[in-house]
Write a protein that holds these residues in place. Structure first.
Motif, PDB file in Angstrom:
ATOM      1  N   ARG A  22     149.443  65.753  71.518  1.00 54.12           N
ATOM      2  CA  ARG A  22     149.495  67.113  72.094  1.00 54.12           C
ATOM      3  C   ARG A  22     148.577  67.200  73.316  1.00 54.12           C
ATOM      4  N   ASN A  23     147.662  68.175  73.367  1.00 60.04           N
ATOM      5  CA  ASN A  23     146.840  68.294  74.578  1.00 60.04           C
ATOM      6  C   ASN A  23     145.565  67.438  74.513  1.00 60.04           C
ATOM      7  N   THR A  61     138.555  81.375  66.235  1.00 63.11           N
ATOM      8  CA  THR A  61     138.174  81.629  67.632  1.00 63.11           C
ATOM      9  C   THR A  61     136.775  82.246  67.684  1.00 63.11           C
ATOM     10  N   ASN A  64     138.514  78.754  71.961  1.00 65.65           N
ATOM     11  CA  ASN A  64     139.416  79.828  72.376  1.00 65.65           C
ATOM     12  C   ASN A  64     140.872  79.471  72.089  1.00 65.65           C
ATOM     13  N   ASN A  65     141.737  80.444  72.293  1.00 64.31           N
ATOM     14  CA  ASN A  65     143.172  80.227  72.074  1.00 64.31           C
ATOM     15  C   ASN A  65     143.683  79.080  72.946  1.00 64.31           C
ATOM     16  N   ASP A 116     143.511  79.445  61.095  1.00 59.76           N
ATOM     17  CA  ASP A 116     143.607  80.852  61.510  1.00 59.76           C
ATOM     18  C   ASP A 116     143.852  81.810  60.361  1.00 59.76           C
ATOM     19  N   GLY A 170     143.419  73.538  71.386  1.00 52.79           N
ATOM     20  CA  GLY A 170     143.745  72.300  70.655  1.00 52.79           C
ATOM     21  C   GLY A 170     143.161  72.212  69.255  1.00 52.79           C
ATOM     22  N   LYS A 171     142.857  73.349  68.636  1.00 55.20           N
ATOM     23  CA  LYS A 171     142.308  73.346  67.260  1.00 55.20           C
ATOM     24  C   LYS A 171     143.406  73.035  66.235  1.00 55.20           C
ATOM     25  N   THR A 172     144.514  73.771  66.330  1.00 48.31           N
ATOM     26  CA  THR A 172     145.622  73.537  65.395  1.00 48.31           C
ATOM     27  C   THR A 172     146.167  72.115  65.561  1.00 48.31           C
ATOM     28  N   LEU A 183     158.083  65.902  69.978  1.00 50.79           N
ATOM     29  CA  LEU A 183     157.349  66.965  70.677  1.00 50.79           C
ATOM     30  C   LEU A 183     155.863  66.667  70.787  1.00 50.79           C
ATOM     31  N   VAL A 184     155.400  65.690  70.014  1.00 49.66           N
ATOM     32  CA  VAL A 184     153.962  65.556  69.796  1.00 49.66           C
ATOM     33  C   VAL A 184     153.213  64.702  70.842  1.00 49.66           C
ATOM     34  N   PRO A 185     153.803  63.608  71.373  1.00 48.87           N
ATOM     35  CA  PRO A 185     153.042  62.862  72.382  1.00 48.87           C
ATOM     36  C   PRO A 185     152.645  63.772  73.546  1.00 48.87           C
ATOM     37  N   LYS A 186     151.473  63.521  74.078  1.00 51.77           N
ATOM     38  CA  LYS A 186     150.983  64.322  75.201  1.00 51.77           C
ATOM     39  C   LYS A 186     152.015  64.322  76.330  1.00 51.77           C
ATOM     40  N   PHE A 187     152.170  65.457  77.021  1.00 49.66           N
ATOM     41  CA  PHE A 187     153.141  65.531  78.109  1.00 49.66           C
ATOM     42  C   PHE A 187     152.956  64.323  79.033  1.00 49.66           C
TER      43      PHE A 187
HETATM   44  N1  LIG Z   1     153.034  67.577  73.691  1.00 47.88           N
HETATM   45  C1  LIG Z   1     152.037  68.270  74.249  1.00 47.88           C
HETATM   46  N2  LIG Z   1     151.356  67.724  75.292  1.00 47.88           N
HETATM   47  C2  LIG Z   1     150.342  68.375  75.890  1.00 47.88           C
HETATM   48  N3  LIG Z   1     149.931  69.597  75.507  1.00 47.88           N
HETATM   49  C3  LIG Z   1     150.576  70.184  74.490  1.00 47.88           C
HETATM   50  C4  LIG Z   1     151.660  69.553  73.819  1.00 47.88           C
HETATM   51  N4  LIG Z   1     152.107  70.382  72.847  1.00 47.88           N
HETATM   52  C5  LIG Z   1     151.340  71.480  72.908  1.00 47.88           C
HETATM   53  N5  LIG Z   1     150.424  71.372  73.896  1.00 47.88           N
HETATM   54  C6  LIG Z   1     149.375  72.335  74.296  1.00 47.88           C
HETATM   55  O1  LIG Z   1     148.441  72.456  73.231  1.00 47.88           O
HETATM   56  C7  LIG Z   1     147.878  73.747  73.315  1.00 47.88           C
HETATM   57  C8  LIG Z   1     147.906  74.436  71.965  1.00 47.88           C
HETATM   58  O2  LIG Z   1     147.028  73.803  71.145  1.00 47.88           O
HETATM   59  P1  LIG Z   1     146.716  74.444  69.725  1.00 47.88           P
HETATM   60  O3  LIG Z   1     147.921  75.029  69.126  1.00 47.88           O
HETATM   61  O4  LIG Z   1     145.994  73.400  68.952  1.00 47.88           O
HETATM   62  O5  LIG Z   1     145.720  75.620  70.161  1.00 47.88           O
HETATM   63  P2  LIG Z   1     144.661  76.393  69.276  1.00 47.88           P
HETATM   64  O6  LIG Z   1     143.297  75.963  69.730  1.00 47.88           O
HETATM   65  O7  LIG Z   1     144.978  76.229  67.860  1.00 47.88           O
HETATM   66  O8  LIG Z   1     144.899  77.871  69.779  1.00 47.88           O
HETATM   67  P3  LIG Z   1     145.026  79.272  68.971  1.00 47.88           P
HETATM   68  O9  LIG Z   1     143.630  79.758  68.754  1.00 47.88           O
HETATM   69  O10 LIG Z   1     145.756  80.113  69.933  1.00 47.88           O
HETATM   70  O11 LIG Z   1     145.778  79.009  67.717  1.00 47.88           O
HETATM   71  C9  LIG Z   1     148.681  74.560  74.277  1.00 47.88           C
HETATM   72  O12 LIG Z   1     147.920  74.705  75.458  1.00 47.88           O
HETATM   73  C10 LIG Z   1     149.921  73.721  74.500  1.00 47.88           C
HETATM   74  O13 LIG Z   1     150.434  73.856  75.783  1.00 47.88           O
END
Ligand SMILES: Nc1ncnc2c1ncn2[C@@H]1O[C@H](COP(=O)(O)OP(=O)(O)OP(=O)(O)O)[C@@H](O)[C@H]1O
Ligand SMILES: [Mg+2]
Length: 382
Positions: free
Chosen positions: A12-13, A348, A31-32, A320, A35-37, A59-63
């Protein structure tokens, strides 16, 4: 069991994130959208071989990247160390799962080895949504605690798919012979009654566990109950053999209807579990707070059930979960959680430990910012 270290790459990110975890409560803070989830999702790959919510690994590999890796160090309750590694390559859609350097032959053999309970806002639909949400919940818990159930369930689904194809062909007039369904009925009844039987046994054991957990979170007397009636008004048979015979009977009685619809109308894939509070249907009558308390009790009940069944303390992931709970109830839930095992909580909140009046002395806080760890430390709370 305890997850002592986690390292993820191109997930992911997260480009490359490593965290060290404590044996108690680990807070993933930030913050939202930071990348916590995603970290909870990475841990779900280690324990369940897949994401707890994404429908597809692609969907999972980093963009911009073609693969991701997750590696974790796990120590079992008995002190046995494991290095668990999952690597996924998008190009070939191949997922490799390694335990202590050896590739596991099938992903399904991992299920139940490293038990995990994940609770995220989407799980609220177990109490508010349709029957399929409750079937998913049942299957997740029972599959982790019984490999035989998981095998029967996969077998049932496969027979169901093939039987449905036959029924659809019959409906469309592509084939019509009378003997065509019989072999499928035998297999469906054998596997379906095994699934029914285990679900029935599970719910009988699980309902009192939920009731006991629920009582920790409320001052007033409210009695939650789970009821399973796969055969409608008909009494549940005393043996699995009888159950299989009843299954075949029902199939025979409904054959014309099934041919007309072109699909299987009888079996575990149509099950529901009635959730009640003081004898009243939860979906029709319960308040939001009651729903929330019910689902938390289901999840913590799942934790206790898996712990006793797998002889291994599951990891507990709460994503959350506290957003809608007041501080007093949050403190009660956390006080409960910190007694039971290792937990990962996302929030958060900048400083949840002080504001929730925690009573344990040591926590780990891991601040996530833009797909990286901004800071991680052990916090000693006086
Ligand atoms: N395949 C991917 N590659 C890169 N980034 C990604 C990918 N999939 C999701 N993301 C990014 O990951 C981020 C979301 O991460 P995550 O869901 O872990 O956030 P969070 O910290 O849990 O936020 P919240 O508090 O809103 O739940 C978003 O910015 C999203 O664009
Ligand atoms: Mg999140």
């Amino acid at each position: 069991m305890v997850l002592s270290e986690l390292s993820i790459k191109n997930f992911r990110n997260h480009t490359h994130t490593s965290i060290e975890c404590c044996r108690g409560v680990n807070f993933l803070l930030g913050n939202n959208g930071q990348g916590k989830t995603n970290i909870i999702e990475a841990i779900s790959y280690l324990c369940l071989t897949k994401s707890f919510y994404a429908g597809s690994d692609t969907l999972v590999p980093k963009f911009g990247e073609g693969m991701f890796e997750v590696e974790g160090r796990i120590v079992s309750d008995g002190g046995k160390p494991f290095v668990v590694r999952v690597a996924y390559l998008r190009e070939t859609n191949e997922k490799v799962f390694m335990i202590n350097g050896r590739r596991v032959p099938t992903l399904s053999s991992v299920i139940g080895k490293f038990p995990i309970v994940i609770f995220s806002p989407e799980h609220g639909s177990v109490t508010t949504g349709g029957p399929s949400e409750r079937r998913k919940f049942l299957d997740m818990v029972i599959s982790q605690s019984s490999r035989a159930y998981f095998k029967d369930l996969l077998g049932y689904r496969s027979v169901l798919r093939q039987r449905n194809r036959v029924l659809l062909d019959m409906k469309l007039g592509r084939q019509g012979g009378n003997g065509l369904l019989a072999p499928w009925n035998e297999q469906l009844a054998a596997l379906g009654s095994a699934v029914w039987w285990k679900r029935h046994t599970f719910i009988t054991e699980f309902s009192p566990v939920v009731r006991s957990v629920y009582s920790h979170f409320v001052d007033i007397e409210e009695r939650p109950f789970l009821e399973y009636r796969p055969l409608g008004g008909r009494e549940f048979p005393a043996t699995q053999e009888e159950l299989s015979a009843v299954f075949l009977e029902i199939l025979a009685a409904r054959e014309n209807e099934e041919r007309r619809f072109g699909t299987s109308l009888v079996g575990p894939h149509r099950d529901d579990v009635a959730l009640t509070l003081d004898g009243r249907d939860l979906r029709s009558y319960a308040s939001q707070g009651q729903h929330k308390t019910f689902i938390i009790s289901l999840k913590l009940g799942e934790f206790l059930y898996l712990k006793s069944r797998c002889n291994e303390t599951p990891l507990l992931m709460l994503d959350d979960v506290f957003a809608e709970l007041d501080d007093a109830r949050t403190a009660r839930v956390i006080a409960y959680i910190e007694r039971v095992g290792q937990a990962f909580l996302t929030s958060t909140h900048r400083n949840p430990i002080e504001s929730w009046d925690m009573n344990r002395t040591e926590y780990r806080t891991i601040f996530i910012d833009g797909g990286a760890v901004a800071e991680q430390k052990t916090v000693v709370h006086a």
